[in-house]
Structure formats: C-alpha cells, structure tokens
Design a protein around this motif. Structure first.
Motif, mmCIF file in Angstrom:
data_model
loop_
_atom_site.group_PDB
_atom_site.id
_atom_site.type_symbol
_atom_site.label_atom_id
_atom_site.label_comp_id
_atom_site.label_asym_id
_atom_site.label_seq_id
_atom_site.Cartn_x
_atom_site.Cartn_y
_atom_site.Cartn_z
ATOM 1 N N VAL A 174 -3.570 1.512 0.165
ATOM 2 C CA VAL A 174 -3.169 2.343 1.297
ATOM 3 C C VAL A 174 -3.771 3.736 1.179
ATOM 4 O O VAL A 174 -3.791 4.331 0.105
ATOM 5 C CB VAL A 174 -1.629 2.442 1.373
ATOM 6 N N GLU A 175 -4.235 4.248 2.317
ATOM 7 C CA GLU A 175 -4.708 5.628 2.412
ATOM 8 C C GLU A 175 -4.044 6.267 3.633
ATOM 9 O O GLU A 175 -4.071 5.710 4.732
ATOM 10 C CB GLU A 175 -6.228 5.646 2.555
ATOM 11 N N GLY A 176 -3.425 7.425 3.441
ATOM 12 C CA GLY A 176 -2.820 8.137 4.558
ATOM 13 C C GLY A 176 -1.365 7.820 4.804
ATOM 14 O O GLY A 176 -0.810 8.206 5.843
ATOM 15 N N ALA A 177 -0.708 7.136 3.871
ATOM 16 C CA ALA A 177 0.714 6.819 4.008
ATOM 17 C C ALA A 177 1.295 6.600 2.622
ATOM 18 O O ALA A 177 0.559 6.412 1.640
ATOM 19 C CB ALA A 177 0.920 5.587 4.883
ATOM 20 N N VAL A 178 2.621 6.602 2.543
ATOM 21 C CA VAL A 178 3.309 6.328 1.273
ATOM 22 C C VAL A 178 4.392 5.294 1.515
ATOM 23 O O VAL A 178 4.916 5.171 2.631
ATOM 24 C CB VAL A 178 3.935 7.615 0.680
ATOM 25 N N PRO A 179 4.744 4.529 0.488
ATOM 26 C CA PRO A 179 5.851 3.587 0.643
ATOM 27 C C PRO A 179 7.166 4.331 0.879
ATOM 28 O O PRO A 179 7.389 5.421 0.339
ATOM 29 C CB PRO A 179 5.865 2.837 -0.690
ATOM 30 N N ALA A 180 8.015 3.763 1.706
ATOM 31 C CA ALA A 180 9.328 4.360 1.965
ATOM 32 C C ALA A 180 10.086 4.520 0.652
ATOM 33 O O ALA A 180 10.065 3.640 -0.206
ATOM 34 C CB ALA A 180 10.117 3.493 2.938
ATOM 35 N N GLY A 181 10.733 5.665 0.487
ATOM 36 C CA GLY A 181 11.507 5.932 -0.721
ATOM 37 C C GLY A 181 10.741 6.630 -1.809
ATOM 38 O O GLY A 181 11.324 7.044 -2.821
ATOM 39 N N GLN A 182 9.412 6.782 -1.646
ATOM 40 C CA GLN A 182 8.589 7.476 -2.630
ATOM 41 C C GLN A 182 8.418 8.945 -2.224
ATOM 42 O O GLN A 182 8.570 9.295 -1.053
ATOM 43 C CB GLN A 182 7.222 6.793 -2.744
ATOM 44 N N ASN A 191 7.120 12.260 -0.791
ATOM 45 C CA ASN A 191 6.246 12.399 0.373
ATOM 46 C C ASN A 191 6.178 13.864 0.809
ATOM 47 O O ASN A 191 6.604 14.238 1.900
ATOM 48 C CB ASN A 191 6.768 11.525 1.519
ATOM 49 N N PRO A 192 5.612 14.730 -0.043
ATOM 50 C CA PRO A 192 5.602 16.162 0.280
ATOM 51 C C PRO A 192 4.777 16.496 1.520
ATOM 52 O O PRO A 192 5.037 17.502 2.185
ATOM 53 C CB PRO A 192 4.996 16.793 -0.981
ATOM 54 N N ASP A 193 3.759 15.660 1.845
ATOM 55 C CA ASP A 193 2.911 15.941 3.004
ATOM 56 C C ASP A 193 3.453 15.323 4.298
ATOM 57 O O ASP A 193 2.793 15.398 5.340
ATOM 58 C CB ASP A 193 1.498 15.425 2.753
ATOM 59 N N GLU A 194 4.627 14.694 4.196
ATOM 60 C CA GLU A 194 5.268 14.055 5.345
ATOM 61 C C GLU A 194 4.327 13.065 6.047
ATOM 62 O O GLU A 194 4.183 13.048 7.269
ATOM 63 C CB GLU A 194 5.784 15.097 6.337
ATOM 64 N N LEU A 195 3.672 12.252 5.231
ATOM 65 C CA LEU A 195 2.809 11.192 5.759
ATOM 66 C C LEU A 195 3.670 10.070 6.333
ATOM 67 O O LEU A 195 4.869 9.981 6.054
ATOM 68 C CB LEU A 195 1.924 10.646 4.642
ATOM 69 N N PRO A 196 3.082 9.190 7.145
ATOM 70 C CA PRO A 196 3.826 8.015 7.597
ATOM 71 C C PRO A 196 4.371 7.234 6.402
ATOM 72 O O PRO A 196 3.707 7.130 5.361
ATOM 73 C CB PRO A 196 2.771 7.203 8.353
ATOM 74 N N GLU A 197 5.566 6.702 6.537
ATOM 75 C CA GLU A 197 6.213 5.949 5.471
ATOM 76 C C GLU A 197 6.147 4.458 5.787
ATOM 77 O O GLU A 197 6.586 4.027 6.866
ATOM 78 C CB GLU A 197 7.664 6.393 5.305
ATOM 79 N N ILE A 198 5.596 3.695 4.870
ATOM 80 C CA ILE A 198 5.463 2.250 5.056
ATOM 81 C C ILE A 198 6.775 1.581 4.668
ATOM 82 O O ILE A 198 7.227 1.679 3.526
ATOM 83 C CB ILE A 198 4.299 1.700 4.227
ATOM 84 N N MET A 199 7.355 0.881 5.620
ATOM 85 C CA MET A 199 8.581 0.129 5.354
ATOM 86 C C MET A 199 8.259 -1.228 4.737
ATOM 87 O O MET A 199 8.981 -1.713 3.871
ATOM 88 C CB MET A 199 9.383 -0.067 6.645
ATOM 89 N N GLU A 200 7.152 -1.824 5.192
ATOM 90 C CA GLU A 200 6.831 -3.176 4.712
ATOM 91 C C GLU A 200 5.384 -3.514 5.041
ATOM 92 O O GLU A 200 4.865 -3.127 6.100
ATOM 93 C CB GLU A 200 7.758 -4.203 5.381
ATOM 94 N N ILE A 201 4.726 -4.207 4.131
ATOM 95 C CA ILE A 201 3.442 -4.852 4.391
ATOM 96 C C ILE A 201 3.597 -6.332 4.068
ATOM 97 O O ILE A 201 3.974 -6.700 2.950
ATOM 98 C CB ILE A 201 2.296 -4.237 3.561
ATOM 99 N N THR A 202 3.338 -7.161 5.055
ATOM 100 C CA THR A 202 3.440 -8.614 4.901
ATOM 101 C C THR A 202 2.076 -9.228 5.180
ATOM 102 O O THR A 202 1.392 -8.830 6.127
ATOM 103 C CB THR A 202 4.474 -9.196 5.889
ATOM 104 N N GLY A 203 1.677 -10.190 4.360
ATOM 105 C CA GLY A 203 0.443 -10.921 4.615
ATOM 106 C C GLY A 203 0.674 -12.035 5.621
ATOM 107 O O GLY A 203 1.697 -12.738 5.559
ATOM 108 N N LEU A 204 -0.242 -12.201 6.561
ATOM 109 C CA LEU A 204 -0.203 -13.297 7.531
ATOM 110 C C LEU A 204 -1.384 -14.214 7.250
ATOM 111 O O LEU A 204 -2.538 -13.839 7.485
ATOM 112 C CB LEU A 204 -0.261 -12.762 8.961
ATOM 113 N N HIS A 205 -1.095 -15.373 6.684
ATOM 114 C CA HIS A 205 -2.148 -16.334 6.334
ATOM 115 C C HIS A 205 -2.585 -17.078 7.585
ATOM 116 O O HIS A 205 -1.807 -17.831 8.185
ATOM 117 C CB HIS A 205 -1.613 -17.309 5.284
ATOM 118 N N THR A 206 -3.820 -16.853 8.012
ATOM 119 C CA THR A 206 -4.349 -17.483 9.209
ATOM 120 C C THR A 206 -5.346 -18.570 8.817
ATOM 121 O O THR A 206 -6.177 -18.379 7.937
ATOM 122 C CB THR A 206 -5.047 -16.454 10.113
#
Length: 668
Positions: A452-460, A462-477
């Motif tokens: 990830v670039e430009g965001a942080v996981p939720a709960g970590q 985050n001094p720069d107030e970047l977008p917080e990632i709640m979840e990343i899920t893989g979608l197998h196509t």
C-alpha cells in the motif's frame, strides 16, 4: 376412525414407492449445446442431451421423443410446432441433433423430452427447458452502430502487436499510443406495457460492464473474451426479462481497454491498438400483447468520460471516485453536458460468446499484515491467485491510494514484480466523505501480496491523516467452467499437490488458456492439448474449447501454419512463431473433445483446416523427419532453461507430426 387414519398414514408412507412402480425412470439435467437454458446459440442444428434417473438394474433406453415449440403454451399442450421428433428408436441421450424447422435469430424456443425403457414403458415428460438463438447475420443487428466517445487516431492503429523495447522504439520512435479516454454510455427508454421477454446482445471492446437502472447485468468479469479483433469480436447475450420496470429505464455501460487498446504506459508485454474503446448493443423487447421494441446503439446515445482514468490489461487500473456522477444510471438524470456518441463506422465479424465467462470464484481474506523496513504496509492474502482486490477504506479527503500486487517479496519484505511485469498497480482516488469501497473492473494480475502507498491500515498510527484501510480482500477471477470431478485421498502430500495444481489451472483459465495471469496472458497452444486430458477430469471444457478452435482458425496463415499462440495478438519470431508441438493443438484437441464429450462437430467443422496444417508440416519435413522449433521446451540442461538442450528437435517434432497424422486417419 382410528383405522381410517392408520390406512391414510400407510398410504402416505408408501405413495412414493407406488409412483416409482408406475414410472420406471425419469429425465433430468437437460442440456442444449452443453448448457442449461443457453442464450446466443448460433448453430441451426443445436444438440440436446439429458440424463436418466432409474431404480432399475441394467436399464436401457430404447427410444426417445423431443418436442420443440416457439411458446411454452404450445409445448405444454404437446404441440411441437418447431420439431416433433416422434418416437425415435435410439439409445442416444448425448448431443442429439435438432432436425426441425429453420430456427430464427433472436427467438427463444422451448423443449422437453421423454424416453422409453427396453420394455417399451415411457417416462413422463421432462420439465420444460429453453434455448435462445443469437444474431445470425449483420441484418439481425437492426442497424446497430459501433459507438465511441472519441475518434480513432488512424496513425496509432496497430493490429499486430509490437513486442520488445527495440521493436517498439523502432516503430513508434518514443510516441505514446492508446491514450484514449475511457467512456461511459447511457440510453434512457420507456416501457409502457407488460413485458414477455427482453434480451440484450452486447459487445464492448476491449471489455464492458453493463448496468440496468443502476444494477450490474450478470456477474461476468472481463466480457467479452479477447480475440484477434480485426478477424472477429464476441458479443454476450443477457436475459433482461425480469429486470425491466414499467416507465423509465436506463442502460448504462462502462468500457475498459483490454487487449483491444494497450496504452504505452506502465508495464506492457506488447503494444496494440485497434482504436478507441467502442460499444455495440441491441436490446429486443417482446411485449405480452405481441408487439416489440428494439433499442440499438447509435448517435442518439449519450457518452462522457468515466471515473476509470487508466485501464491496461498489463499495467493496472486507476479509478477517481471524485469523477462519479450520481444518478447517471437512473431515469431523469440531466445528461445535457454529455456528448452525443460517435458512429465509428467500424466493422468486424461478430460471434456469440459461447465459452463460459470469467467470474469471481473465491473471496480471499488477508491473513497477515506487516510493515516493511521502509515503512510500507503489506497485506498477505496467504494464497497466490489470479484476480483483483476489493478495497474498503475510510477517508476524509481525496488523497490517492496505490496498491501494488505481487507474487513475491524482496529480502527487505517489499513486493517484487520483477518476474510478473512491472510496474503494475491499482489506483483509487476516494471521494473523501467517509466509508467507501471499490474493486477494479477491467484488468487482473497474479499475486499474493498487496503493498500500500498513500494509506494506512485502520487502527495504526496515522499522523498525516491518510485514508484508513478497513479491509483488503482478494477476488479470485477465473473461467466459470463447471466442476465435474474432484480428488481426495488419505495422503496429505497428494491432496496438497492436487490443490496446488488446481490453483495454477484456475488462475490460467481465462477466455484463453494462458501461460501466466500477469506477465503475458497469452494463449500458448501447447498447454491447450498437453493439459487438456487431465483438466477435463476436473472441469467441463467443452464450451471453452469452442472458442479455442475459432481462435486457431482465425490466426491460421495462408500457407496452413498455426502459430504458437491463439489468438495471435502479437507475432513472435523463430520457434516462438511456429513450432509443431504447439500448432498441433489444432489436430489433437478436436480429437480429445470427441473422445471426452462425444462431439464430432469440431472435427467436421475444422477438418479441411487441419488438412492444411498437415500439408504445411509435410512441406517442412525431410524424408518425413521434422526438426525445427522450440522442442522439449524448458528441459533441465547445463544452460538456463528455454529451448530444448538434451533432446533433438527431430525427436519431439517428428513424434507430434506422427501423432497428428495417425489422429487424422482416425478422424477421417
């Protein structure tokens, strides 16, 4: 009273047995053209299959009868006005050919079947099933136009892909190609009467997502399958019957580039462009009163740039949520600032996409989250697979987020794309108004890790107030070919080996059988016959190989040669262009389809083309010995793996040539 109740209970308990005694067998699993209730059939003689359920030992079907009608009411009344086969003495129940009246383009037909056992006792009629015909000629498209957002740049048209930086620089001299804006289209129409049936025929190139009143039509991914677009393109058929509403309706379509237009930016294995992304569509509405309404693409459609700001089958995808226009897929939207769609005037041969579509097969959760030495966050999904990601985040502003997928990690735990094509990333610009979710629409990659670039996981922190990632899920196509077999045993090693192989097969089973789901995504043909027999134990490949055969025919050279890849989206040199062990798929795979599914039609259809290929191989032979090409590819020798080192090409090429002619003898 008690005795009466007891008798009723006994009768109720034994009623199923009484029925079994009356009915010796029943019909189930009806298929037309290897599919249940198919759409887009283009053959005038579709084939029917069914299975029989019986409690009898040594059961034999002695006869069958098929009824085909153009309305369910006629079929229910026993009126096979399109075909009544009569009682036909035959044990066949697989690929029984239709022999009725001429079938009409765009028409839906209804059919059922019954059979007799060897004592001449008939079954009940099966349940009613359907099949829908496709559009069989250009006139059946009702003057629909290929429409686009912008004009083609004629000096950038490259229909045979360029590969290798030297070739690209020599031909393009540093010029970028393929940098078209990605369009979205809308068409509003009114339904004022009860709908009996509505069918959409759609081709959006490179790939499309279609929406009706804001809801995605179907669950397909990367429609249509990729082809050699100057030879043919595929269209997809959808049943819209239950989705139209009385009053205003809106069709919305978004397009991505796919192999139709590969931009010269980020990673590219090859560069090709047939022009700006474009759309062709026909919607046929049949009303309950017998009237019809036809909606086709033309300059009366409206179009504008979509929030998909970058699309590449090789380089990734970017989406800017701030460019979304709320309500554009709903009736009443003000589209006065949109452009009139352009009529491209483009033409190519159109074929129905009869192969099973790609879909999302599995959702793969993150199993581990860690931080690299450089401070980047990496999500480990625990499984290497083909597909995309589903991103959920919370954002207070529009700070862009980049996600880099990869199969491997570097020693410093950052992701490594060196073997899978770099740079590739998914980019998302949030609206900045709270919780949002997004997934790419028009690309895919092979990966396990996401950096990830430009965001942080939720709960970590985050001094720069970047977008917080709640979840990343893989979608197998992958291709949605039906599961027909499985394997399990008491030895864990064998089970794990089986699972490993199955993941590799699924991740390379797209609209073509690819060599990898990232770096190339090309249909290298030796896989199509070397893996065919084993993969058929696991998946039903009958419909996928229909496309494979057409891809080979559409790329066969004038001298009969079959290239190593099909569709031939790029021309390679030397053995990578022409190798007997690869091109022989055109002879071997139709025979395997016959052996496995009992279908002789690929042999009948392509036999003259197979003869041309055999004649080509014969012209390359010296006293019946063929010795050229890649040979025993990637054998383990003293040098780096690649072209055969330890086995003469004369051994493998001549062996496959001999196998070809023995199969041709059997097929003849």
């Amino acid at each position: 009273m008690k005795n009466r109740l007891l008798n009723i209970c006994i009768l109720y308990m034994f009623f199923p047995l009484l029925l079994q005694a009356a009915d010796t067998h029943s019909i189930y699993n009806l298929r037309c053209e290897q599919e249940e209730n198919p759409l887009g059939i283009e053959t005038g003689q579709p084939c029917f299959s069914w299975q029989i359920q019986t409690q009898q030992r040594n059961f034999e079907q002695s006869a069958w009868q098929i009824l085909v009608a153009d309305s369910p009411e006629k079929l229910q009344a026993g009126n096979g006005n399109i075909w009544d086969s009569g009682k036909t003495l035959s044990s066949a129940s697989i690929l029984v050919p239709f022999k009725g009246k001429e079938l009409k383009a765009g028409q839906t037909y209804y059919w059922k079947v019954r059979s007799w056992d060897k004592e001449d006792s008939p079954s009940r009629w099966s349940c009613t099933h359907t099949f829908g015909m496709g559009l069989l000629s250009e006139k059946d498209w009702s003057n629909a136009k290929w429409i686009a957002l912008e004009k083609d740049r004629k000096d950038e048209i490259i229909t045979t892909g360029l590969h290798g930086l030297a070739n690209v620089d020599r031909e393009l001299k540093g010029k970028k190609i393929g940098m078209y804006r990605l369009p979205q289209f809308r068409k509003e129409f009114t339904v004022q009467k009860p709908v009996k049936r509505a069918t959409a025929y759609v081709s959006g190139l490179g790939h499309f997502d279609m929406f009706l009143n804001g809801e995605k039509v179907g669950n397909n991914f990367l429609d249509p399958g990729w082809t050699k677009y100057d030879k043919c393109a595929l269209y997809v058929t959808f049943d819209l019957s239950g989705q139209l509403k009385q009053g205003g309706n809106v069709i919305g379509v978004m397009l991505g580039n796919g192999f139709f237009n590969i931009p010269r930016e980020r990673y590219f294995k090859l560069l090709a462009s047939y022009g700006a992304p474009r759309l062709l569509m026909k919607i046929q509405i049949e009303y309950a009163d017998g009237s019809t309404q036809t909606i086709v693409t033309g300059t009366d459609w409206k179009t504008t740039e979509s929030p998909v700001t970058y699309s590449s089958i090789y380089g990734g995808e970017d989406y800017d949520a701030t460019k979304e226009q709320a309500g554009w897929m709903q009736p009443g939207f003000d589209d006065r600032t949109w452009n009139k769609a352009l009529d491209t005037g483009w033409k190519t041969r159109l074929l129905s996409q009869r192969s099973t579509p790609l879909t999302v097969r599995d959702r793969i959760p993150t199993v581990r989250l860690f931080k690299t030495r450089q401070g980047q966050w990496v999500y480990d999904l625990g499984q290497n697979f083909s597909g995309i990601i589903r991103l959920s985040l919370h954002s207070k502003d529009t700070h862009p987020v980049k996600l880099y997928p990869a199969e491997l990690l570097n020693p410093d735990s950052t992701v490594n794309q060196s073997a899978s094509g770099a740079p590739f990333w998914f980019g998302y610009t949030p609206k900045g108004k709270g919780f949002e979710s997004w997934q790419p629409q028009f690309t895919y990659y092979g990966f396990r890790y996401v950096q990830v670039e430009g965001a942080v996981p939720a709960g970590q922190p985050n001094p720069d107030e970047l977008p917080e990632i709640m979840e990343i899920t893989g979608l197998h196509t992958c291709n949605s070919a039906e599961n027909v077999g499985s394997f399990h045993c008491s030895k864990p090693l064998f089970n794990q080996t089986y699972e490993l192989i199955d993941w590799a097969i699924r991740s390379n089973m797209a609209s073509v059988l690819t060599d990898c789901p990232h770096r190339e995504k090309l249909g290298w043909l030796e896989e199509a016959h070397l893996m065919q027999y084993s993969v058929q134990y696991r998946y039903n490949l009958a419909r996928l190989y229909e496309k494979t055969f057409n891809d080979m025919r559409s790329t066969q050279a004038a001298n009969g040669m079959i290239p190593t890849i099909a569709p031939e989206l790029v021309e390679f040199e030397g053995g990578f262009k022409d190798t007997p062990e690869w091109g022989s798929t055109f002879v071997i795979s139709p025979w395997y389809i016959y052996q496995w599914y009992g279908d002789t039609r690929p042999i009948e259809t392509y036999y003259p083309d197979m003869q041309r290929y055999i004649d080509y191989l014969s012209s390359k032979a010296d006293n019946h010995i063929i010795s050229y090409g890649l040979g025993d590819w990637f054998d383990i020798g003293p040098k780096s793996p690649g072209e055969s080192q330890l086995t003469s090409n004369g051994v493998t090429a001549t062996a496959i040539y001999y196998y070809d002619v023995t199969l041709m003898e059997k097929m003849a």
